[in-house]
Write a protein that holds these residues in place. Structure first.
Motif, mmCIF file in Angstrom:
data_model
loop_
_atom_site.group_PDB
_atom_site.id
_atom_site.type_symbol
_atom_site.label_atom_id
_atom_site.label_comp_id
_atom_site.label_asym_id
_atom_site.label_seq_id
_atom_site.Cartn_x
_atom_site.Cartn_y
_atom_site.Cartn_z
ATOM 1 N N ILE A 1 -59.200 -0.068 -6.097
ATOM 2 C CA ILE A 1 -58.052 0.223 -6.958
ATOM 3 C C ILE A 1 -56.956 0.947 -6.185
ATOM 4 O O ILE A 1 -55.762 0.667 -6.368
ATOM 5 N N GLY B 1 -53.330 -0.595 -5.742
ATOM 6 C CA GLY B 1 -52.229 0.219 -6.256
ATOM 7 C C GLY B 1 -51.188 0.517 -5.189
ATOM 8 O O GLY B 1 -49.977 0.453 -5.443
ATOM 9 N N PHE C 1 -49.076 -2.501 -4.657
ATOM 10 C CA PHE C 1 -48.030 -2.599 -5.681
ATOM 11 C C PHE C 1 -46.809 -1.752 -5.313
ATOM 12 O O PHE C 1 -45.679 -2.105 -5.656
ATOM 13 N N VAL D 1 -45.788 1.006 -11.628
ATOM 14 C CA VAL D 1 -46.944 1.068 -10.731
ATOM 15 C C VAL D 1 -48.022 1.999 -11.281
ATOM 16 O O VAL D 1 -49.214 1.657 -11.290
ATOM 17 N N ILE E 1 -51.858 0.839 -12.218
ATOM 18 C CA ILE E 1 -53.076 1.440 -11.675
ATOM 19 C C ILE E 1 -53.985 1.901 -12.815
ATOM 20 O O ILE E 1 -55.206 1.707 -12.781
ATOM 21 N N GLY F 1 -55.964 -7.357 -10.663
ATOM 22 C CA GLY F 1 -54.920 -6.790 -9.816
ATOM 23 C C GLY F 1 -54.407 -7.693 -8.727
ATOM 24 O O GLY F 1 -53.362 -7.407 -8.126
ATOM 25 N N SER G 1 -46.121 -5.981 -11.331
ATOM 26 C CA SER G 1 -46.316 -4.557 -11.050
ATOM 27 C C SER G 1 -45.385 -4.078 -9.946
ATOM 28 O O SER G 1 -45.315 -2.887 -9.669
#
Length: 555
Positions: A12, A16, A19, A120, A124, A150, A159
């Motif tokens: 993640i 993230g 992104f 963003v 997340i 994602g 995103s």
């Protein structure tokens, strides 16, 4: 921290950060959100000062307003004020010019840094929520499904753009999770209603998912009390919308979508009919799924969500499966009533962006399908992630319907600028490599976190699924394109039969599906009547095989 938890965190975090890297170009929707954020930060609801910097606006009572739900701007305004206080807001050198030159002058960094906070962070949060939710039904698969969400859906490109779709979808999915897991206390149900209300206040078309989630809440007893608690929470979540409408129009029910379109644009729903809605169209319904930027063409992994929803139904989670399948039908029908097709697709975006609210629910549902057929779902996820990563890195907002433009840009080393570009290195390979590296880290960590046995049948099905997607991806958009040129519907019917036959052949692993191979040739789909005949012939062959097996009985 356990190995699984560590790999989930790495997955993640890497996605993230990916992104957060791109600085995407500024279009009508992004500039409208940015204008509304600055206006609210300055203490007024109208964007008169920035009217020439966007085309997604309407004029009402002598003022211009962004044609957007206000919750995202209320959330972003304090962050903008902080950036402004430290001198981090770059000016627009074209602010004194008229549209579109004024919009073209908005610095990429200005919109990007607002997006870090407004989009963003919620994205997340959505990945974290997805990982946790999937662990409730399929322990050990939360990280994998979060990575699919994602990387292999419409979530990654959106995103990196200042659009409200991903934050609103996160709120809607949060509402579902609050109802699905935990004690059915009225406080929790009210919290779900508040999350659904915030989804609507962020992006007004989320009203339909909010209603369906409310009906899902009412499947528990006592139904009326559950529905009342959900509705009360929903009113709380809608407060930002009511407050803005009262502030701007002295009417809590006057939406910012209504008014005279500005700059020749209609903004949001306000195009034709009632808030842009006409009668549902079968053609647009199919285009949303099978056109060159259709959902199943760009991200075929979401089809596994339909299969997973059926598995959830058989498992006994019928209310949840019913909600997901109802969302699919209602959203597709609702958006098929947006005319013309380009409007239903949300403009020149990397997919039908108005269907993003479906994506988290379909990803949640694909977890049991991933457990049963990991190779097949993994292959479809790989295709989907490839398409979305390419789109995100090579300018997701297109100038026309040609998605091959992304590959052309990559071939020329012409990527979107990233954070690295701010150091003056341009927007070539040096700037985009960190983005690709983070994607690979996130994907690798998700694979390491997922240990599933793969059967021979699953491997065969994976190969068949890839071949089926290639045939559909090559044939269906062309069939629909030819239909548009000649104003007929042979291609529409052929595309539906092509997908039906391809799915049937994959699920049953039937060699009759190889009859569809001519769709892989260069110009076969141009001949819509022949294509229709071949797809129909394949379906007949598949049906006859099934009848023969039943007649013969067990060997």
């Amino acid at each position: 921290m356990s190995r699984s938890a560590a790999l989930g965190a790495i997955t993640i975090a890497a996605i993230g950060l990916a992104f957060a890297l791109p600085l995407q170009s500024v279009g009508c929707a992004q500039s409208a959100h940015y204008a509304a954020t600055r206006a609210i930060a300055a203490g007024h609801p109208y964007i008169d000062k920035y009217a020439n910097e966007t085309c997604d606006l309407v004029r009402t009572n002598g003022h211009y307003y962004a044609a957007k739900g206000p919750a995202l701007e209320f959330w972003s305004a304090p962050f903008y004020l902080l950036l402004h206080a430290v001198g981090a807001v770059p000016p627009n050198p074209n602010a004194h010019l008229r549209y579109p030159d004024a919009m073209a002058g908005i610095p990429l960094r200005a919109v990007w840094q607002i997006g870090l906070w407004a989009v963003v962070l919620p994205a997340i949060g959505l990945l974290v929520l997805m990982r946790r939710a999937v662990e409730w039904i399929e322990p050990g698969l939360g990280t994998a499904v979060a990575a699919i969400l994602g990387l292999g859906t419409l979530v990654p490109p959106f995103s990196t753009l200042l659009f409200a779709h991903v934050p609103a979808a996160a709120f809607a999915f949060l509402a579902f999770c609050l109802l699905f897991r935990g004690d059915p206390s009225y406080l929790r149900v009210a919290g779900a209603g508040a999350a659904a209300g915030l989804a609507v206040a962020t992006d007004l078309p989320l009203a339909l998912p909010a209603v369906l989630v409310g009906l899902y809440a009412a499947t528990r007893s006592p139904r009326l009390q559950q529905l009342a608690a959900y509705g009360a929470g929903g009113l709380v979540g809608l407060l930002p919308l009511f407050a803005f409408d009262t502030w701007a129009f002295a009417n809590p029910l006057h939406l910012a979508y209504t008014g005279t379109p500005g700059q020749g644009a209609a903004g949001g729903w306000q195009a034709t009919g009632f808030f842009g809605q006409g009668l549902p169209s079968m053609r647009i319904f199919v285009e949303l799924l099978l056109s060159q930027r259709g959902l199943l063409v760009m991200t075929p992994v979401v089809a596994a969500g339909i299969a997973g929803a059926i598995m959830l139904w058989r498992r006994g989670l019928r209310s949840e499966a019913g909600l997901i399948l109802a969302l699919v039908v209602v959203e597709l029908v609702w958006n098929s009533a947006r005319h013309p097709v380009a409007f239903a697709l949300g403009g020149w975006t990397p997919g039908p962006r108005f269907l993003i609210p479906l994506v988290p629910f379909l990803c949640f549902a694909l977890a049991p399908a991933l457990r049963r057929t990991p190779a097949t779902v993994g292959a479809l996820a790989f295709i989907s992630a490839g398409a979305m990563v390419v789109a995100t890195s090579a300018e997701p907002l297109l100038q026309n319907d040609d998605t091959r433009h992304w590959l052309s840009r990559i071939g020329h080393g012409n990527f979107v600028p990233t954070v690295v570009s701010l150091a003056g290195v341009g927007h070539g390979w040096l700037a985009i490599v960190p983005f690709y590296a983070l994607v690979l880290v996130g994907a690798a960590a998700a694979v390491l976190a997922t240990r599933l046995p793969v059967s021979r049948r699953d491997l065969e099905m994976a190969g068949a699924a890839v071949l089926a997607w290639l045939l559909v991806e090559h044939g269906a958009p062309e069939l629909l394109r030819v239909d548009r040129l000649v104003h007929q519907s042979w291609g529409l019917v052929a595309a539906i039969l092509l997908v039906t036959a391809a799915c049937w052949a994959v699920l049953r692993l039937r060699q009759e599906g190889l009859l569809l191979l001519p769709f892989a040739t260069v110009h076969f789909a141009d001949h819509t009547k022949w294509a229709l005949l071949l797809a129909l012939l394949t379906l007949v062959a598949l049906a006859l095989h099934g009848q023969t097996r039943r007649a013969l009985g067990p060997a």
